[in-house]
Motif scaffolding. Sequence first.
Motif, PDB file in Angstrom:
ATOM      1  N   GLY A  51       0.814  -1.214   0.000  1.00 30.21           N
ATOM      2  CA  GLY A  51       0.000   0.000   0.000  1.00 30.21           C
ATOM      3  C   GLY A  51       0.845   1.262   0.000  1.00 30.21           C
ATOM      4  O   GLY A  51       0.597   2.200  -0.756  1.00 30.21           O
ATOM      5  N   THR A  55       1.414   3.468  -3.511  1.00 30.08           N
ATOM      6  CA  THR A  55       0.884   4.832  -3.553  1.00 30.08           C
ATOM      7  C   THR A  55       1.996   5.855  -3.736  1.00 30.08           C
ATOM      8  O   THR A  55       1.887   6.774  -4.549  1.00 30.08           O
ATOM      9  CB  THR A  55       0.100   5.132  -2.262  1.00 30.08           C
ATOM     10  OG1 THR A  55      -0.960   4.180  -2.152  1.00 30.08           O
ATOM     11  CG2 THR A  55      -0.470   6.535  -2.274  1.00 30.08           C
ATOM     12  N   SER A  86      -1.396  -8.626  -1.902  1.00 29.63           N
ATOM     13  CA  SER A  86      -2.143  -8.415  -3.143  1.00 29.63           C
ATOM     14  C   SER A  86      -3.640  -8.444  -2.872  1.00 29.63           C
ATOM     15  O   SER A  86      -4.394  -7.602  -3.361  1.00 29.63           O
ATOM     16  CB  SER A  86      -1.790  -9.492  -4.174  1.00 29.63           C
ATOM     17  OG  SER A  86      -0.438  -9.425  -4.496  1.00 29.63           O
ATOM     18  N   LEU A  89      -4.615  -5.190  -1.184  1.00 29.16           N
ATOM     19  CA  LEU A  89      -4.620  -4.053  -2.104  1.00 29.16           C
ATOM     20  C   LEU A  89      -5.841  -4.103  -3.020  1.00 29.16           C
ATOM     21  O   LEU A  89      -6.503  -3.086  -3.242  1.00 29.16           O
ATOM     22  CB  LEU A  89      -3.333  -4.036  -2.931  1.00 29.16           C
ATOM     23  CG  LEU A  89      -3.195  -2.879  -3.924  1.00 29.16           C
ATOM     24  CD1 LEU A  89      -3.157  -1.541  -3.193  1.00 29.16           C
ATOM     25  CD2 LEU A  89      -1.942  -3.062  -4.762  1.00 29.16           C
ATOM     26  N   GLN A  90      -6.154  -5.279  -3.534  1.00 31.97           N
ATOM     27  CA  GLN A  90      -7.319  -5.411  -4.408  1.00 31.97           C
ATOM     28  C   GLN A  90      -8.606  -5.084  -3.649  1.00 31.97           C
ATOM     29  O   GLN A  90      -9.503  -4.427  -4.185  1.00 31.97           O
ATOM     30  CB  GLN A  90      -7.379  -6.821  -4.993  1.00 31.97           C
ATOM     31  CG  GLN A  90      -6.263  -7.082  -5.982  1.00 31.97           C
ATOM     32  CD  GLN A  90      -6.045  -8.556  -6.263  1.00 31.97           C
ATOM     33  OE1 GLN A  90      -6.551  -9.423  -5.560  1.00 31.97           O
ATOM     34  NE2 GLN A  90      -5.271  -8.841  -7.294  1.00 31.97           N
ATOM     35  N   ASP A  93      -8.789  -1.328  -3.182  1.00 32.91           N
ATOM     36  CA  ASP A  93      -9.192  -0.683  -4.439  1.00 32.91           C
ATOM     37  C   ASP A  93     -10.707  -0.745  -4.620  1.00 32.91           C
ATOM     38  O   ASP A  93     -11.334   0.230  -5.039  1.00 32.91           O
ATOM     39  CB  ASP A  93      -8.497  -1.335  -5.638  1.00 32.91           C
ATOM     40  CG  ASP A  93      -7.047  -0.918  -5.775  1.00 32.91           C
ATOM     41  OD1 ASP A  93      -6.650   0.101  -5.171  1.00 32.91           O
ATOM     42  OD2 ASP A  93      -6.307  -1.622  -6.487  1.00 32.91           O
ATOM     43  N   ARG A  96     -12.236   1.744  -2.131  1.00 33.71           N
ATOM     44  CA  ARG A  96     -12.008   3.132  -2.556  1.00 33.71           C
ATOM     45  C   ARG A  96     -12.879   3.513  -3.744  1.00 33.71           C
ATOM     46  O   ARG A  96     -13.163   4.682  -3.961  1.00 33.71           O
ATOM     47  CB  ARG A  96     -10.535   3.348  -2.886  1.00 33.71           C
ATOM     48  CG  ARG A  96      -9.671   3.301  -1.618  1.00 33.71           C
ATOM     49  CD  ARG A  96      -8.228   3.571  -1.888  1.00 33.71           C
ATOM     50  NE  ARG A  96      -8.080   4.951  -2.335  1.00 33.71           N
ATOM     51  CZ  ARG A  96      -7.140   5.361  -3.164  1.00 33.71           C
ATOM     52  NH1 ARG A  96      -6.261   4.508  -3.635  1.00 33.71           N
ATOM     53  NH2 ARG A  96      -7.060   6.618  -3.517  1.00 33.71           N
ATOM     54  N   ASN A  97     -13.297   2.522  -4.515  1.00 34.02           N
ATOM     55  CA  ASN A  97     -14.199   2.771  -5.644  1.00 34.02           C
ATOM     56  C   ASN A  97     -15.662   2.580  -5.245  1.00 34.02           C
ATOM     57  O   ASN A  97     -16.521   2.407  -6.103  1.00 34.02           O
ATOM     58  CB  ASN A  97     -13.839   1.856  -6.822  1.00 34.02           C
ATOM     59  CG  ASN A  97     -12.534   2.261  -7.462  1.00 34.02           C
ATOM     60  OD1 ASN A  97     -12.281   3.444  -7.663  1.00 34.02           O
ATOM     61  ND2 ASN A  97     -11.692   1.287  -7.765  1.00 34.02           N
TER      62      ASN A  97
END
Length: 144
Positions: A51, A55, A86, A89-90, A93, A96-97
Motif C-alpha cells: 500500500g 501509492t 495483493s 490491495l485489491q 481498491d 475506494r471505488n
Amino acid sequence: MSFTTCLIVMVGGALGTLARYLVSVAAMPISRFIPWGTILPINALGSFVIGFFGTLTLADGRYPVSENMRLFVMIGLCGGYTTFSSFSLQTLDLIRNDAWGRASVNVAASVILCIGAVALGHITADGFNTGAIRIAQTATEEDA
C-alpha cells in the motif's frame, strides 16, 4: 511482457520468499498457539508495504519509479513475501471505488474458498497417504 520484466519479478519473488522464510523462523517463539509470525510481520507488514510503496511511487506520487521497479517490489518482493498483500490491495481498491459489496464478496470468498481449498487438499493428500500406508503394510505383510 519482456524477458527482463519476467526476470525482475522472479528475482523480487525469490527475495520476498527468502525474507518470508527468515521472518517465519525468527517468529516461531511467538507463534506457538496463534500464527502471529504470519499475521503481523508477514501479512500485515507486506500489506503495509504494498500500500505504501504502491501509492508513493505512482506516476503522480511523491517518488515515482519505473514500472519495472513497481513490479519488482509489488508483484515480486511483496508477492513472494505474502500473497495477502495483493489480496489486501485489491480489496482496498474495491472499497475506494465504493464497491463495498464486491469488496465484501472478495473478502468472504477468498477466506472461505482458500480455507476450503486447504481442507480439500488436506483430505485429498490424506487419502493418498492412507492408500500408501495400506500398500506398504500389505507389501510388508506379504514379505513376512
